[in-house]
Write an enzyme that holds these catalytic residues in place. Structure first.
Site, short mmCIF file in Angstrom:
data_model
loop_
_atom_site.label_atom_id
_atom_site.label_comp_id
_atom_site.label_asym_id
_atom_site.label_seq_id
_atom_site.Cartn_x
_atom_site.Cartn_y
_atom_site.Cartn_z
N HIS A 186 35.39 31.76 46.42
CA HIS A 186 35.39 30.38 46.89
C HIS A 186 36.80 29.83 47.07
O HIS A 186 36.99 28.81 47.74
CB HIS A 186 34.58 29.49 45.94
CG HIS A 186 35.24 29.17 44.64
ND1 HIS A 186 34.94 29.84 43.46
CD2 HIS A 186 36.19 28.27 44.29
CE1 HIS A 186 35.65 29.35 42.48
NE2 HIS A 186 36.43 28.40 42.95
N ASP A 193 31.24 36.01 43.30
CA ASP A 193 32.37 35.12 43.60
C ASP A 193 33.69 35.83 43.41
O ASP A 193 34.64 35.29 42.84
CB ASP A 193 32.30 33.86 42.73
CG ASP A 193 33.15 32.73 43.31
OD1 ASP A 193 33.61 32.86 44.45
OD2 ASP A 193 33.35 31.72 42.61
N SER A 207 40.76 28.61 39.23
CA SER A 207 39.83 29.57 39.82
C SER A 207 40.54 30.84 40.26
O SER A 207 41.55 30.79 40.98
CB SER A 207 39.13 28.95 41.04
OG SER A 207 37.95 28.31 40.68
#
Length: 517
Positions: free
Chosen positions: A151, A181, A254
């Site tokens: 993402h 992911d 992230s």
């Protein structure tokens, strides 16, 4: 596992606002590493050696250090900041400048299609704009492979990698896996790049110390410490296996690494549970044992190639185990076997898979993950419990990505008349099957209504369900079902295992047998 509220579960990424925020760069932190350590990191890269902490004894890897500074210094040259840019359409409803009716300026801006001003054709124009997103990542090889979250880079036109030293390089996407992911990037440099290696996330224990590094809120390189709060967390994906940690993880983290005290990556920081967008001490890192296998496939193929067994399964509940006469509720119950590897190998609905490739099967989640990790095209031994016997079947696995199937749809039916086990049942006729969108040769009993106070209702049976098996044998008439009930009672069973189909999907249920029903 407790379901997490989607509105509180946030990916740990951040959009950069270009006005009013002065984002720190990695250069500000570069002085934290001594020239000696920087030189050691470069020499390790030149020798194709991963960075890591100097642990004197195995026991030291689980004891809180006096300081994390040595560990940070050792591994930080392999941690990167990631900046992505992409072109997006302007939000709907954007208004341009306001002019008096008939103003020549209005005509001018209309002619050139200014955002918010209707053009000559009467349509409003939405000017595209560039959006910037920030995230983190880490280098896993001296030749420049970098791991981050999917993402973070999804939809990006440009990807720039900023290293701890302040050096920047453009990156290209090697492959992505939205299911976990995970994304794999590649940069090309003039010299070898310091890198870190994956550790064994299965060895991580609740209470072990961990270190999270990354780029929170675009503020540049940052470190936070904590412990492993929980293991084997499942959030929303089929292949989820998250480590939960209280190390501070915020937006921008992230894709960053979660290190153990050996300096090994045991997780990829992905999401936080938060009511306000900030860290409250509940963060999630995808386990390295999942990520490393995905990365290996992305490096080799540019895509994932997961094994496919070709069965529909459900967990074995205690009452189902009792109805089947199983010693425990471990294993995965096969509800359906469409065309595919399992059917070719002889797996049947009603089988309970108790072993896969030489290791016991605890539940459906574990089986799905292990099948996905198994090599495509190779034969594996699958042990099933069928009735009172165990059978070992050799199944040559297919590839999941190529094995997407459809489902059938059912319609509501009219009430019927015959009652049994708290249900009003009827025989499924070819005409009814046709009306419900099923093959005309479908056999079974149609549930026309369910007593809301019955155990059948408690077990979740609904009008429109089709009972195709009872006691692991086909039922096509009410007398068939009555016979199965009597046989179960004579065998001392408290429940009867039935196979139902709902919207084309099969599912086993264990119905309690009550005398007089």
């Amino acid at each position: 596992m407790k379901t997490l509220s989607p509105r509180h579960l946030l990916t740990a990424s951040v959009l950069a606002v270009t006005v009013g925020l002065g984002f720190a760069t990695a250069e500000q932190a570069a002085t934290d590493i001594s020239p000696e350590v920087s030189q050691q990191a470069q020499e390790a890269a030149n020798n194709n050696q991963p960075l890591g902490a100097k642990v004197a004894r195995e026991h030291d890897a689980h004891v809180m250090p006096n300081s994390f500074a040595d560990l940070v210094e050792q591994v930080s040259p392999a941690v990167v900041n990631i900046t992505t840019t992409s072109v997006v359409s302007a939000p709907t409803g954007v208004q341009g400048p306001m002019f008096p009716e008939g103003s020549p300026f209005s005509d001018l801006f209309r002619e050139f299609g200014f955002p918010g001003i209707p053009g000559p054709d009467g349509q409003r124009r939405s000017a595209p704009r560039r959006s910037t997103a920030l995230g983190s990542g880490f280098v896993i090889s001296a030749d420049g492979f970098i791991v981050t979250n999917n993402h973070v880079i999804d939809g990006a036109d440009e990807i720039e990698i900023e290293f701890y030293s302040g050096k920047t390089l453009p990156a290209k996407v090697v492959g992505t896996d939205p299911n976990t992911d995970v994304a794999l990037l590649k940069v090309e440099g003039d010299e070898a790049i310091p890198f870190v290696k994956f550790g064994d996330s299965d060895e991580a224990r609740v209470g072990d110390w961990v270190l999270a590094l990354g780029n929170p809120l675009g503020q540049g390189f940052s470190a936070s410490s904590g412990i492993v709060s929980a293991r084997n967390r499942e959030l929303s994906g089929t292949y989820d296996d998250y480590l939960q940690t209280d190390a501070a993880i915020n937006r921008g983290n992230s894709g960053g690494p979660l290190f153990n005290l050996k300096g090994e990556v045991i997780g990829v920081n992905t999401a936080i549970l938060s009511p306000n967008g900030g860290s409250i001490g509940i963060g999630f890192s995808m386990a390295s044992n999942v990520v490393s296998k995905v990365v290996q496939q992305l490096q080799e193929y540019g895509e994932t190639r997961r094994g496919w067994l070709g069965v529909k399964i459900q967990d074995v509940t205690p009452d189902m185990a009792e109805a089947l006469g199983l010693a425990s509720e471990h294993g995965a119950m096969v509800t359906d076997v469409p065309e595919g590897p399992a059917k070719e190998a002889g797996v049947k609905p009603g089988d309970v898979i108790i072993s896969f490739d030489g290791a016991p099967v605890e539940d459906t989640r574990g089986l799905v993950r292990r099948v996905a990790e198994a090599p495509v095209g190779e034969a594996v031994d699958v042990v099933v419990q069928r009735g009172n016997t165990e059978k070992t079947l050799s199944v040559t696995l297919g590839r999941r990505e190529l094995a997407e199937g459809g489902s059938q749809h059912e319609n509501h039916v009219k009430p019927g008349e015959s009652d049994l086990l708290g249900m009003t049942l009827g025989v499924l006729t070819p005409e009814l099957a046709d009306d419900m969108g099923l093959p005309r040769d479908t056999k079974g009993l149609i549930v026309k209504s369910v007593d809301p106070e019955s155990t059948a209702a408690e077990k979740g049976l609904l009008a429109g369900d089709i009972i195709t098996e009872a006691g692991q044998r086909p039922v096509t008439t009410l007398s068939d079902l009555e016979a199965r009930i009597e046989e179960a009672r004579e065998a001392g069973r408290k429940s009867l295992l039935v196979l139902i189909r709902r919207s084309g999907e099969p599912r086993f249920l264990a119905l309690p047998i009550v005398d007089g029903n």
